[in-house]
Each structure stands twice: as structure tokens, then as C-alpha cells.
Design a protein around this motif. Structure first.
Motif, mmCIF file in Angstrom:
data_model
loop_
_atom_site.group_PDB
_atom_site.id
_atom_site.type_symbol
_atom_site.label_atom_id
_atom_site.label_comp_id
_atom_site.label_asym_id
_atom_site.label_seq_id
_atom_site.Cartn_x
_atom_site.Cartn_y
_atom_site.Cartn_z
ATOM 1 N N LEU A 80 -2.818 28.306 -5.839
ATOM 2 C CA LEU A 80 -4.043 28.529 -6.626
ATOM 3 C C LEU A 80 -4.966 29.507 -5.898
ATOM 4 O O LEU A 80 -5.000 29.522 -4.661
ATOM 5 C CB LEU A 80 -4.787 27.206 -6.826
ATOM 6 N N PRO A 81 -5.732 30.314 -6.642
ATOM 7 C CA PRO A 81 -6.637 31.257 -5.981
ATOM 8 C C PRO A 81 -7.667 30.514 -5.141
ATOM 9 O O PRO A 81 -8.203 29.498 -5.570
ATOM 10 C CB PRO A 81 -7.307 32.004 -7.134
ATOM 11 N N GLY A 82 -7.885 31.022 -3.936
ATOM 12 C CA GLY A 82 -8.915 30.449 -3.061
ATOM 13 C C GLY A 82 -8.411 29.327 -2.187
ATOM 14 O O GLY A 82 -9.131 28.844 -1.311
ATOM 15 N N VAL A 83 -7.187 28.875 -2.370
ATOM 16 C CA VAL A 83 -6.682 27.761 -1.564
ATOM 17 C C VAL A 83 -6.085 28.304 -0.261
ATOM 18 O O VAL A 83 -5.160 29.106 -0.295
ATOM 19 C CB VAL A 83 -5.641 26.937 -2.342
ATOM 20 N N ALA A 84 -6.639 27.857 0.873
ATOM 21 C CA ALA A 84 -6.079 28.273 2.158
ATOM 22 C C ALA A 84 -5.036 27.271 2.614
ATOM 23 O O ALA A 84 -4.029 27.628 3.221
ATOM 24 C CB ALA A 84 -7.181 28.385 3.200
ATOM 25 N N ALA A 85 -5.282 26.015 2.344
ATOM 26 C CA ALA A 85 -4.319 24.986 2.709
ATOM 27 C C ALA A 85 -4.502 23.806 1.778
ATOM 28 O O ALA A 85 -5.622 23.510 1.363
ATOM 29 C CB ALA A 85 -4.541 24.534 4.154
ATOM 30 N N ALA A 226 -13.911 32.191 -0.864
ATOM 31 C CA ALA A 226 -13.326 31.784 -2.137
ATOM 32 C C ALA A 226 -14.387 31.187 -3.049
ATOM 33 O O ALA A 226 -15.373 30.627 -2.575
ATOM 34 C CB ALA A 226 -12.232 30.762 -1.889
ATOM 35 N N ASP A 227 -14.170 31.301 -4.340
ATOM 36 C CA ASP A 227 -15.067 30.701 -5.319
ATOM 37 C C ASP A 227 -14.597 29.274 -5.565
ATOM 38 O O ASP A 227 -13.582 29.038 -6.225
ATOM 39 C CB ASP A 227 -15.046 31.524 -6.618
ATOM 40 N N GLY A 228 -15.307 28.339 -4.983
ATOM 41 C CA GLY A 228 -14.916 26.934 -5.048
ATOM 42 C C GLY A 228 -14.771 26.431 -6.477
ATOM 43 O O GLY A 228 -13.858 25.662 -6.788
ATOM 44 N N ASP A 229 -15.670 26.897 -7.349
ATOM 45 C CA ASP A 229 -15.632 26.398 -8.728
ATOM 46 C C ASP A 229 -14.350 26.803 -9.432
ATOM 47 O O ASP A 229 -13.744 26.024 -10.179
ATOM 48 C CB ASP A 229 -16.839 26.920 -9.514
ATOM 49 N N GLU A 230 -13.941 28.022 -9.129
ATOM 50 C CA GLU A 230 -12.712 28.512 -9.753
ATOM 51 C C GLU A 230 -11.517 27.682 -9.279
ATOM 52 O O GLU A 230 -10.655 27.265 -10.063
ATOM 53 C CB GLU A 230 -12.529 29.982 -9.360
ATOM 54 N N THR A 231 -11.495 27.423 -7.961
ATOM 55 C CA THR A 231 -10.398 26.637 -7.404
ATOM 56 C C THR A 231 -10.396 25.223 -7.987
ATOM 57 O O THR A 231 -9.343 24.688 -8.352
ATOM 58 C CB THR A 231 -10.521 26.589 -5.874
ATOM 59 N N LYS A 232 -11.601 24.636 -8.094
ATOM 60 C CA LYS A 232 -11.686 23.280 -8.630
ATOM 61 C C LYS A 232 -11.161 23.248 -10.071
ATOM 62 O O LYS A 232 -10.423 22.336 -10.455
ATOM 63 C CB LYS A 232 -13.133 22.772 -8.594
ATOM 64 N N ALA A 233 -11.545 24.277 -10.818
ATOM 65 C CA ALA A 233 -11.087 24.323 -12.213
ATOM 66 C C ALA A 233 -9.558 24.431 -12.261
ATOM 67 O O ALA A 233 -8.899 23.767 -13.069
ATOM 68 C CB ALA A 233 -11.730 25.507 -12.930
ATOM 69 N N GLY A 234 -8.986 25.245 -11.351
ATOM 70 C CA GLY A 234 -7.531 25.394 -11.293
ATOM 71 C C GLY A 234 -6.866 24.063 -10.959
ATOM 72 O O GLY A 234 -5.839 23.684 -11.567
ATOM 73 N N ILE A 235 -7.437 23.349 -10.004
ATOM 74 C CA ILE A 235 -6.877 22.048 -9.617
ATOM 75 C C ILE A 235 -6.934 21.087 -10.799
ATOM 76 O O ILE A 235 -5.945 20.412 -11.127
ATOM 77 C CB ILE A 235 -7.663 21.472 -8.410
ATOM 78 N N ASP A 236 -8.099 21.056 -11.473
ATOM 79 C CA ASP A 236 -8.242 20.157 -12.624
ATOM 80 C C ASP A 236 -7.185 20.448 -13.679
ATOM 81 O O ASP A 236 -6.588 19.544 -14.263
ATOM 82 C CB ASP A 236 -9.649 20.304 -13.237
ATOM 83 N N ARG A 237 -6.960 21.754 -13.881
ATOM 84 C CA ARG A 237 -5.995 22.159 -14.896
ATOM 85 C C ARG A 237 -4.601 21.679 -14.509
ATOM 86 O O ARG A 237 -3.879 21.090 -15.313
ATOM 87 C CB ARG A 237 -6.014 23.682 -15.045
ATOM 88 N N LEU A 238 -4.230 21.925 -13.242
ATOM 89 C CA LEU A 238 -2.891 21.567 -12.787
ATOM 90 C C LEU A 238 -2.654 20.058 -12.793
ATOM 91 O O LEU A 238 -1.561 19.581 -13.073
ATOM 92 C CB LEU A 238 -2.661 22.091 -11.361
ATOM 93 N N LEU A 239 -3.723 19.311 -12.445
ATOM 94 C CA LEU A 239 -3.525 17.869 -12.266
ATOM 95 C C LEU A 239 -3.772 17.066 -13.528
ATOM 96 O O LEU A 239 -3.478 15.877 -13.573
ATOM 97 C CB LEU A 239 -4.429 17.352 -11.141
ATOM 98 N N GLU A 240 -4.330 17.731 -14.536
ATOM 99 C CA GLU A 240 -4.674 16.972 -15.744
ATOM 100 C C GLU A 240 -3.511 16.155 -16.297
ATOM 101 O O GLU A 240 -3.680 14.975 -16.599
ATOM 102 C CB GLU A 240 -5.238 17.906 -16.802
#
Lengths: 790, 252
Positions: A80-85, A226-240
Motif C-alpha cells: 500500500l502507498p505510504g507503508v514502510a513496514a 507519507a499521507d497517513g489518511d491515504e494509507t488508512k483508507a487503503g488498509i480499510d479497503r483491503l481489510l473490509e
């Protein structure tokens, strides 16, 4: 031989005649500076520790819990964008059987990777080692819990994970950046005897939790910028699809948030309190020096006649102000550092930090001293300038008699009622309104300060009464591992000793209103709950409406919602409905924030019938042990919270946490009231010395003369106490307001006893300083006063 | 009680008869200045002062006249000798007794007036009448010194002479038996000084108060019944005036 200039020697001798006043001024200044050294130092220390600890332990930036996702998802998350680890893990609850503990003990248990080191949230080992890869019963325990029970590596523990009883061997005592504040979710204070955090090998824990090849907890470290909000949204999408709750960042992380709150409060304290104390000290210095300049009018004239420049005369008097400032600095360095270190050791008891050392903030200290010096100089400047600019011949003549006129009160006719001594006092006060005002202000402050620690104790008493006697009347709260049907509720009802039971259904939701969003859980309760009651500000019961939400006042404030406003609720469980609903009302509570809904309305929303997440239970105290024994044998019960234990922990912990601050406030208020009164009395004595000596000559007894001097100060003290108590209330409100957070709020409750205590503190320190000054009246020079004009 | 042996200077009564109010015998006062030097401010003073008389203590600065007045008034304690006020011995009296003595029996007038600046003329007088057993009213006292139309003025609103007359009113309002005036005209010009002396004279005459006036101004001596000359801490002579000159007729 004589290294010191004559003028400086005069300075020293004059100072020794003003020892008492200089000490009083230095002490008040020292209070302010100590507070500043302590609070600023703690801010710097906590920030430094936070920065270092979060950095070295690779504390994650974003967190997300979910129901269950396959480990194969890890690579998509990492991409995901912005994820370092990204770190995935298993997370569960653990109930423990600790011999000798009457109350239930539980905790959270996390998996540790076996084939590689941890990527994020690295544990800091205080003792021992992490569980060896492949081991099945080895466990690391959190330091707070281990400390509270005296556990050391090698000890054994028995507990239940996901309904299965098992034995563990402790291999290490660890700290985690995720649990600096080691509390159970939703509780406001750490209770290390009843709650702990545990880590074990992922293979074994995943098996125990039924999560083989899967994970239910995710931590992510963001790449720089990184844009934390974007990453959070990506995580939410993937984990939904996998029952993902909502990704959140450190700002919403319970432990990280508490650290931030603590630092924020300290920052407020480190400015507000010192500012007030230093202002009082600056006024005291200015009053004392203005008087000195007047007394030395003729000396100033002589100095100028000898050829000293107005500048060097002015500088000479300004040096007087520097002496108490230097003394205060030395004092506050000692006391402020001591208090700072004492608070650090207090923090070590409540915050699980691998290191925290007191680091003084020298820059802030320098700024504080500079500000005080500037205030003092400003205060004295006009008197010094006046004295320094007088032509010598004029200055050598005594000052003309002071001008007086009837006071305003007398013009209203009061003079017929009061004796001349009282009129003297009134006129003296009115003649120097600013001096009277600032003295009264200092005294008001002295009366205000002890209101705060008193109010803290009152607030805690009220909170305990409100929270655990009026609102939460259950003896225990039993939470189920997984939501159950009507049979689950009746099995809770049938536990031994249960007198009555009240179901609740809790589901994770995200509330949205405008651009605001809030992760929380909605708790469904019966329309008129009897055990876990909902109360408004005045303690009246609230019944839940058939539709709509009821939430904590604090949450409504945060979301800027008023009753009647619409709000969107996204349920993060089951079929994950998204509904538009309204805020129907608010409840008053002090710990955490909560959202409630009528239980059947909630079930309908979820498409369920008769489901429960647990129950609030009233338990017969005589059968408590039977009840607990049965609870431990019931695998579907995840945890049981005992209200009595929470209450007891709250009482003990708040006493420990507040005890030191309370003591400091009391000491400071005694110093301020004594210092202000003493300084005021010495100035009054100096100004009125001639009058008082004349009265002694005329046959007034020492007692009568002291009475006249004390009357003036007593009038000020009495006038100051009332406004002081009001000021104390404002101060309390401001402090409580700044200290309040979603986690914990203190009601502003001030009992009569607290007000009386505060008033008595000021009156007693005033009396003491009257006594000290009165003793000086005995040594008035009766003959000298008759021989000279002033 | 009276022991004549204590009063070798009895003859200093110089024609006065009746009971003396003050009897001083061999009064000495030594001030220690530093460790080395001592100053003999009074060196064996014997003196009697009588009810109703007006006595002037005349001497140069440093002659010991103020020290004597302070000792008479209970403001200072002699180093040696004995002092009686009526039947009571003041030497060796404690602080409380001296305070009571000043309060009940003595009125003081000082060179620098020593009025309380925050109180009006009337209130300055009232301050004393309120603690006296049998005072006149402040108004009566101020009328006696001719200040009936300045009663509600503050000291800063009064001239030096007026301030001094307020001080006299304050001193006599409690009807003291003794009025002690330390250079009452010292800070005043002639005309004002005379009005002040008139007030002293009036009080002495109308109330029968023993008045003792300290001065270094020889011209004032002629208004006295007796003039007591001091020099170097000793009484050098005592002169009785045949006839008291009215204060109004004085000039210097």
C-alpha cells in the motif's frame, strides 16, 4: 583589601536590613520557578523519552484490528502507498488464575513471530528473554503486571485462552511502546494487579485462537512524508472483507494518546502557574523597592551631590531586585529538580517506560528568570527614575506630609460608625489603591490555590459516588468471547450467586458527521437499565429512546453534535450495515466516552434477535467465590470485571497520583499568603512606623498599636478571601477543563469543606505573618521618631 | 512615704510650695556609643516640679534637656537616681506601667507635631480621647487651641502652627496632669510660634496643668513660673520669674 565598591557594600547592608522581605519575595519567586523547572523539565523529559522510545522500538504509526484475514494478505498490505513496514499478528484475551486473588485477572495476549525478529512495536526486555522459537508454553509478561504480582522469569502461570485452560512459564518481563499506559481498553487507570499484557509464540497462540495461517491485528509504520489518511483508507479497503474495524493512528491509540494528554497538561501548567507566581513576586519586589527608594530619598540626593550619575543610582537600586531573583533561582533549582525527579519516579509507577530521566529545560528557565527580572525592573523603574531625577537640594528636604482625604466609604456615611483607627486603615488603603489591589490579588491567589487540591479530592469522591454507586450498580460485568443468543444470556443469568442480570450488546462502529469520524462501539442496553444506569448531569436516569443514539456529553462535544442532529453509523461487524440515525440525548459520565442505543433497536439494525455480548450482573456477595469459580470454568466468558475492584483501584491510584500535587499546592499557597502578607506588613510598618511610634508615645499599648497595623492588613485579607475562593473555582475549572480528555474527566465539585480549608490556610498564614511583624513593633524607636521630621 | 533624704535639692523649689508632682534625685543618663565612648546626657539632676506651674527648661543643644523631658515623660529610663511621680516611683517601672503613665497622666507635644497624616484634626484628638478615662470632647480641645473651624482638615491641609496646635489639643484633651512640650516652636516662625505658646499658656492657666516646655530660645523663658537652666547634663540654676509675661508679648 576593598575589592567591593562602596555602593555595593551599601547594597549588601541595606539588604541585610530587608532580609525578611527579600526572603519572602525569593520564596514566592522560587515557587513559580520551581513549578516551571519541574513542569517544563517533565515536558522535555517525556517528549525526549517518547521520541527515543518510539524510535528505537519502531512504534507503529497506524493500527487496525480485524476479525480474521489470511497471512497472504500481508504482501498487499505492505505494498500500500505510504507503508514502510507492516506487521501482522494474532491478538486475544487471556484470563488468569492467580492463587490468592479474589478478583478476576485478565489481559491481552499477542503473538510474536518465530521465524524472524519483530518488525514493529519491539519489546523492551526488563528481565529474562523472549519465548524461544518453537516453545509452546513460554510467555513474556508486561512489566506493570509482573511488578504488581512479583513475578520473575521462571515463574509459572495458569490461565485460559479461548476457553482452553493452560499453563505458561514466564521467560521474560517486557515493555511495549503500545502499553506505556498499561490499561484495559476503556478503563481510565492502570490496574496492574488485575490486568496485564502477554506475548507468546505465534504458532502456538494462533492455534489457540483458531487463527492458523491468519491474523487479526495489524500494525503499520509509515514511510517518511507519507499521507497517513491515504494509507488508512487503503488498509480499510483491503481489510473490509475480513471484518476489519477501522484503521487508526497514534492520535487515537489509547496509550499514545494518554502520553500526549499528559504532556499537553504539563505544558499548560508550566506556563500558567509560573506566570501567576512570578507576577505576584514581581509586584512584591516592586512594592518593597519603591518603599526603599522613598526611604532613601535623602541618601540618593547625597549620592547625586557627590557626583554619582542618575544612571548609576538607578542601577544601584535595580540590583536589589536581582538579589532575590538569584536566590530564587538557586532555591528553585534545588526544589524544582527534586520535585521533577520525584514526579519522574511517580511516572515510573504509572507509565511503563524503559527509561525516563529528568531533563531540565534550561532555555525555559532562562526565559522565566528574564521575564521576572523584566517585570520587577518595570515595577521599580518609575520610583527609581523619580528619585534619580530629583535635584539633590530638593531631595535632601523631607517629603511633605502625605495628602489624605476621607475615603469613599466614609463619604457614604460609614465614618460615624467606626473608630479613628479603622478610618486610618481605610484611608491608607484608598490612598494607594494599586498597592492595596496587588496585595489583595496576591492574597486572593493564595486563597485560590488550595481550592484546587481540595477540589481534586472532592471531584474524586463525587466521581466515585456518581460512577459506581449511582450509575454502575452492577457487581460484575461479564463479556462473552463471541456474541451469543438468548441461551448465552440465560447461562449468564444462571451463574451461581447472580441476583439479577442485564444484557448488553456491543458492536464496533464508526460514527461520521460532516468530515468528523469517530471509532467506537455502540452498546445496546434495555430501555430502562437498572444496573448500568445512564444518568444526566443532575444524576437523573435517562431512558433510551426506541430509535437514535445516546452518547457521552464529551463525545457530543468532540463531534459537535446536539440532540436532534443526524449522524451516520457504519457498523463494523456482521453484515456491516451503514445507517443514518440521530443523536437523541447525552449522558454524563467521567471515564471514557460511550455510545448507547436501545438493545432491540440495535439488534434490529444488525438483523439479529436476542443476541448479547455480555451481561451486567448483580451478585450475592456471600456467593462471590462460587460465582468466580464458575466463571473461570465457563469458556465462552472472555472476562469478568469486578466493580468493587475497579473502585478500589481507582481510589488507591488517584490518591497516589494526586497526593504529591496536593501537597505541593498547599505548601505553595502557604508560602504565597505568608509572603504577600509579610511583605505588605513590612512595607506598612515602614510607612506607618512614625505614626505607630507616636501612638506608643501617646500611651497606646503595643497591642493597640499592633492592632492598628494589623487591622489594615486584616481588612485586605478578609476582602481577598471571598474573591480568592471564586478565583479558586475558576482555576479549578480551567485546570479540570485542560486536564479533561476522552479518557478521563473530572467534575468540578467543590465542597464547603474545601472552601473553608482554603480560607483557613490563608487566614492562618496571615496570622502567622501578623505575629512576626507585631514583634517588630516592640522595637520601634520611640525617641528617634520624635527627633526628626520624616 | 515621702523621704526627704532623697531630695537634697529641696531648696530648688525656689519659693514654690505644695506637693511636687515630680521628684527627681541624682538622675543620671549615660548613653553608650560604640564600645569605647559613653555620653553622660544627664549627670546628677535633682528637680521638683509642681502642680499647675509652667516651667521652661532652657539649654543649648546637647545640654540634656530632651533627655530629661523623655525621662519625666516615661519615654526613657535613667541610668541612675530615682524619679517619683506623686507617690509612684517611675525608676524601675516596667514597660506596661510606663505606657499606662503616659496614657493617663502625660500629654506630649513634639517639635515635628507627629500628627497622623491619615486622620483629620478632630480624629487625631479623638484617637487619644477614646482611650482616656475622663477626656474632654475633641471639639472642646480644639476650641481651646482656637481651631474650632479647622476640625475636619487633614494635617496636609493645615499650616505648621495649626498642626502644632492640633498636637497640643491632642495632648491636653485627656486632661493630663502634665503637659510636656519638646521645642514646640522649633519648626515655626515667630508669629506662629507665639500662637502655639499662647495655647500652652491657656491650658496651663485654665486647666491647671503642669506644663514643661523645652527650648533653646531664651526669649520664651519669661512666660514661665520657673526657668531651669541646663548645661552639660546638669542643672546650673533655677530662676523663678517674679511675674509671668503673657506669651503674646514675647518676641525673638
Amino acid at each position: 583589601m576593598s575589592v567591593m565598591r562602596a555602593l555595593d557594600r551599601k547594597l549588601l547592608r541595606d539588604l541585610s536590613g530587608m532580609k525578611g522581605q527579600m526572603t519572602a519575595i525569593a520564596l514566592v519567586m522560587a515557587c513559580g520557578l520551581s513549578m516551571m523547572i519541574m513542569a517544563r523539565g517533565l515536558v522535555v523529559s517525556l517528549e525526549e523519552t517518547e521520541r527515543r522510545y518510539y524510535g528505537t522500538s519502531r512504534f507503529a504509526d497506524v493500527f487496525c484490528e480485524l476479525k480474521r484475514a489470511p497471512l497472504s494478505l500481508e504482501s498487499s498490505l505492505a505494498a500500500l502507498p505510504g507503508v514502510a513496514a507492516a506487521e501482522t499478528r494474532a491478538r486475544g484475551v487471556l484470563t488468569l488464575d492467580i492463587p490468592g486473588m479474589r478478583e478476576p485477572v485478565d489481559g491481552m495476549i499477542f503473538s510474536l513471530p518465530e521465524d524472524r525478529p519483530q518488525r514493529l512495536n519491539l519489546l523492551h526486555l526488563k528481565a529474562g528473554r523472549l519465548p524461544a522459537p518453537g516453545s509452546r508454553d513460554e510467555i513474556a509478561v508486561s512489566s506493570g503486571f509482573a511488578g504488581a504480582h512479583g513475578f520473575v522469569p521462571g515463574d509459572e502461570l495458569a490461565g485460559t485462552v479461548y476457553g482452553v485452560r493452560r499453563r505458561f512459564r514466564i521467560t521474560g518481563i517486557a515493555m511495549s511502546p503500545e502499553f506505556i499506559y498499561e490499561t484495559r481498553a476503556g478503563e481510565m487507570l492502570p490496574d496492574p494487579r488485575r490486568f496485564g499484557v502477554f506475548w507468546m509464540n505465534s504458532g502456538e497462540l494462533s492455534r489457540a485462537l483458531g487463527l492458523e495461517g491468519a491474523f487479526n491485528s495489524l500494525s503499520v509504520r509509515l514511510s517518511p512524508g507519507a499521507d497517513g489518511d491515504e494509507t488508512k483508507a487503503g488498509i480499510d479497503r483491503l481489510l473490509e472483507p475480513y471484518g476489519g474495524l477501522t484503521a487508526y493512528d497514534r492520535g487515537d491509540h489509547p496509550s499514545a494518546k494518554l502520553m500526549r494528554d499528559e504532556i499537553r497538561q504539563l505544558k499548560g501548567f508550566s506556563v500558567a502557574f509560573p506566570a501567576v507566581f512570578l507576577a505576584v513576586a514581581a509586584f512584591m519586589t516592586s512594592a518593597a523597592l519603591t518603599r526603599l527608594v522613598k526611604l532613601q530619598r535623602q541618601q540618593i540626593a547625597q549620592l547625586k551631590a557627590f557626583g554619582y550619575s542618575p544612571f548609576s543610582v538607578g542601577a544601584h537600586f535595580l540590583k536589589f531586585a536581582l538579589v532575590p531573583a538569584v536566590a530564587a533561582t538557586l532555591l528553585s533549582l534545588t526544589f524544582g529538580m527534586w520535585a521533577g525527579r520525584a514526579f519522574v519516579s511517580l511516572y515510573h509507577r504509572f507509565f511503563q517506560l524503559p527509561y525516563l530521566e529528568f531533563i531540565p529545560d534550561w532555555g525555559a528557565l532562562a526565559a522565566g528568570i528574564a521575564a521576572t527580572a523584566a517585570a520587577v525592573v518595570l515595577g521599580v523603574l518609575s520610583a527609581v527614575r523619580r528619585a534619580a531625577s530629583l535635584p539633590p537640594a530638593e531631595a535632601m528636604r523631607p517629603e511633605p506630609p502625605a495628602d489624605f482625604s476621607p475615603s469613599r466609604l466614609e463619604k457614604m456615611g460609614i465614618h460615624r460608625l467606626v473608630p479613628p483607627s479603622f478610618r486610618m486603615a481605610l484611608r491608607n488603603l484608598e490612598r494607594r489603591p494599586w498597592q492595596a489591589f496587588f496585595t489583595a490579588l496576591g492574597l486572593s491567589l493564595a486563597a485560590a490555590i488550595p481550592v484546587l487540591p481540595g477540589a481534586m479530592a472532592d471531584g474524586v469522591d463525587y466521581l466515585m459516588e456518581f460512577q459506581w454507586s449511582l450509575a454502575q450498580r452492577q457487581d460484575a460485568t461479564a463479556a462473552l468471547l463471541e456474541p451469543g443468543g438468548p441461551d448465552a444470556f440465560s447461562s449468564l443469568e444462571r451463574l451461581p450467586g447472580v441476583l439479577s442480570a442485564e444484557p448488553f450488546r456491543a458492536v464496533p462502529v464508526v460514527l461520521r458527521t460532516g468530515h468528523r469520524k469517530w471509532r467506537t462501539a455502540v452498546t445496546g442496553l434495555p430501555r430502562n437499565p437498572e444496573l448500568n444506569r445512564l444518568l444526566d448531569r443532575d444524576g437523573r436516569e435517562i431512558s433510551l429512546p426506541p430509535a437514535g443514539l445516546v452518547m457521552s456529553e464529551k463525545l457530543a462535544d468532540i463531534l459537535e453534535l446536539s440532540p436532534g442532529d443526524g449522524v451516520t453509523a457504519e457498523v463494523r461487524e456482521g453484515r456491516r450495515p451503514v445507517v443514518r440515525t440521530v443523536l437523541s440525548g447525552t449522558v454524563s459520565d467521567y471515564a471514557g466516552v460511550a455510545v448507547y442505543m436501545e438493545i432491540d433497536a440495535l439488534r434490529k439494525l444488525l438483523g439479529e434477535q436476542g443476541t448479547v455480548s455480555g451481561a451486567y450482573l448483580a451478585v450475592d456477595s456471600l456467593r462471590w467465590n462460587d460465582f468466580l469459580a464458575e466463571v473461570k470454568k465457563t469458556p465462552r466468558i472472555a472476562s469478568v470485571g469486578s466493580t468493587a475492584a475497579v473502585l478500589e483501584n481507582f481510589r488507591r491510584t488517584t490518591a497516589e497520583m494526586m497526593g504529591m500535587s496536593q501537597a505541593v499546592y498547599y505548601v505553595f499557597s502557604i508560602i504565597v499568603s505568608f509572603g504577600v502578607i509579610y511583605n505588605g506588613a513590612r512595607i506598612a510598618l515602614s510607612e506607618r512606623g512614625r505614626d505607630l511610634a507616636t501612638l506608643r508615645v501617646l500611651g497606646f499599648t503595643k497591642r493597640e498599636v499592633s492592632g492598628i497595623l494589623v487591622l489594615e492588613l486584616a481588612l485586605l485579607t478578609l476582602a481577598a478571601v471571598g474573591p480568592g475562593l471564586v478565583l479558586g473555582r475558576w482555576l479549578t475549572e480551567a485546570v479540570m477543563e485542560s486536564a479533561g480528555s476522552e479518557t478521563m474527566r473530572f467534575p468540578v465539585i467543590i465542597t464547603g469543606r474545601t472552601y473553608v480549608m482554603a480560607a483557613v490556610t490563608v487566614l492562618f498564614s496571615s496570622l502567622f505573618s501578623f505575629a512576626v511583624v507585631t514583634r517588630r513593633i516592640a522595637s520601634l524607636d520611640l525617641l528617634g521618631v520624635l527627633k526628626s521630621g520624616e | 512615704m515621702e523621704n526627704r533624704e532623697f531630695f537634697p535639692g529641696r531648696e530648688s523649689g525656689e519659693g514654690r510650695t505644695g506637693t511636687p508632682l515630680f521628684r527627681a534625685s541624682s538622675i543620671t543618663k549615660i548613653y553608650h556609643q560604640g564600645t569605647q565612648t559613653e555620653v553622660r546626657a544627664l549627670d546628677g539632676v535633682d528637680l521638683e516640679l509642681f502642680d499647675g506651674e509652667l516651667a521652661v527648661l532652657l539649654g543649648a543643644s546637647g545640654s540634656g534637656k530632651s533627655t530629661l523631658l523623655n525621662i519625666l515623660g516615661g519615654l526613657d529610663i535613667p541610668t541612675g537616681g530615682r524619679l517619683f511621680y506623686r507617690e509612684d516611683e517611675l525608676t524601675g517601672a516596667d514597660e506596661d506601667l510606663l505606657t499606662a503613665f503616659r496614657r493617663d497622666s502625660v500629654g506630649f507635644v513634639f517639635q515635628f507635631y507627629n500628627l497622623i497624616p491619615s486622620l483629620t484634626a478632630r480624629e487625631n484628638v479623638a484617637l487619644v480621647t477614646e482611650i482616656a478615662p475622663d477626656p474632654m470632647t475633641p471639639e472642646e480641645a480644639l476650641e481651646l487651641v482656637g481651631l474650632e473651624d479647622r476640625m475636619d482638615h487633614f494635617p496636609s491641609q493645615l499650616s505648621g502652627g495649626q498642626q502644632q496646635r492640633v498636637a497640643i489639643a491632642r495632648a491636653i484633651a485627656k486632661r493630663p496632669e502634665v503637659l510636656l512640650c519638646d521645642e514646640p516652636t522649633g519648626a515655626l516662625d515667630v508669629t506662629t510660634g507665639i500662637t502655639v505658646l499662647e495655647a500652652v499658656e491657656k491650658v496651663n492657666r485654665e486647666l491647671g496643668t503642669l506644663a514643661v516646655v523645652i527650648t533653646h530660645n531664651a526669649a520664651i523663658a519669661s512666660m514661665a513660673d520657673r526657668v531651669i537652666f541646663l548645661s552639660g547634663g546638669k542643672i546650673t540654676s533655677i530662676r523663678g520669674n517674679e511675674r509671668r509675661m503673657p506669651a503674646r508679648s514675647l518676641s525673638w
